[in-house]
Design a protein around this motif. Structure first.
Motif, mmCIF file in Angstrom:
data_model
loop_
_atom_site.group_PDB
_atom_site.id
_atom_site.type_symbol
_atom_site.label_atom_id
_atom_site.label_comp_id
_atom_site.label_asym_id
_atom_site.label_seq_id
_atom_site.Cartn_x
_atom_site.Cartn_y
_atom_site.Cartn_z
ATOM 1 N N GLY A 42 0.834 -1.192 0.000
ATOM 2 C CA GLY A 42 0.000 0.000 0.000
ATOM 3 C C GLY A 42 0.869 1.243 0.000
ATOM 4 N N ALA A 61 -5.711 -1.557 -4.373
ATOM 5 C CA ALA A 61 -5.312 -1.438 -2.963
ATOM 6 C C ALA A 61 -5.935 -2.521 -2.089
ATOM 7 C CB ALA A 61 -5.676 -0.052 -2.441
ATOM 8 N N THR A 68 -3.528 1.667 2.062
ATOM 9 C CA THR A 68 -3.342 2.679 1.022
ATOM 10 C C THR A 68 -4.238 3.868 1.366
ATOM 11 O OG1 THR A 68 -2.824 1.090 -0.712
ATOM 12 C CG2 THR A 68 -3.693 3.220 -1.435
#
Length: 167
Positions: A42, A61, A68
């Motif tokens: 991330g 993600a 993230t």
């Protein structure tokens, strides 16, 4: 998109490399890969200049091993859909841990993703992102798949040639 691409979306290649992918860029095309033994990481990213790719980024993600955070995109609530709220609501149906923040999204990894019927909210970008999620999560159904015709009528045909990798 190749090395000569004029679209700002070409910058997304650098984002994927930062997350752990490798890229081979020629004049006319780009190949993105990731070794199975290299986890997707991330990142924290201001996507204000590539905001159309937020739905795709959020889906990617969900496959990372660390959180993230996407920032700089509060304005995409007024695109074809509420690209923050609608995206978060739909991904939550799959078990994704996604939080809408004032100016973006926080996606926290979970191993609990599962199939779901996802609504596009009449937004081609959501439809395409959900299609990508279907490559790695079984039983993803995209309601109103024809919405992609706004920008890429052959999207589903192009997606069919990508080998699915189920978890």
């Amino acid at each position: 998109l190749g090395a000569n691409a004029l679209q700002g979306d070409a910058r997304f290649v650098d984002v994927l490399v930062e997350m752990g992918c490798t890229a081979t860029v020629s004049a006319d095309d780009t190949v993105i890969m990731r070794r199975r033994d290299t986890p997707l990481r991330g990142i924290e990213i201001d996507m204000s200049d590539i905001s159309d790719l937020v739905p795709t980024m959020a889906v990617i993600a969900t496959q990372a091993v660390t959180p993230t955070r996407i920032t700089g995109v509060g304005f995409i609530r007024k695109k074809e859909s509420d690209r923050l709220g609608d995206l978060a609501d739909e991904l939550a149906k799959t078990g994704a841990d996604i939080t809408v923040e004032a100016d973006g999204l926080l996606i926290t990894p979970t191993d609990l993703l599962h199939g779901a019927a996802l609504d596009t909210h009449h937004d081609h970008r959501l439809g395409m992102a959900f299609g990508i999620l279907g490559l790695v999560v079984d039983d993803i159904v995209v309601n109103d798949p024809g919405v992609v015709s706004k920008s890429w009528p052959a999207f589903w045909d192009a997606l069919d040639v990508i080998p699915a990798r189920r978890q």
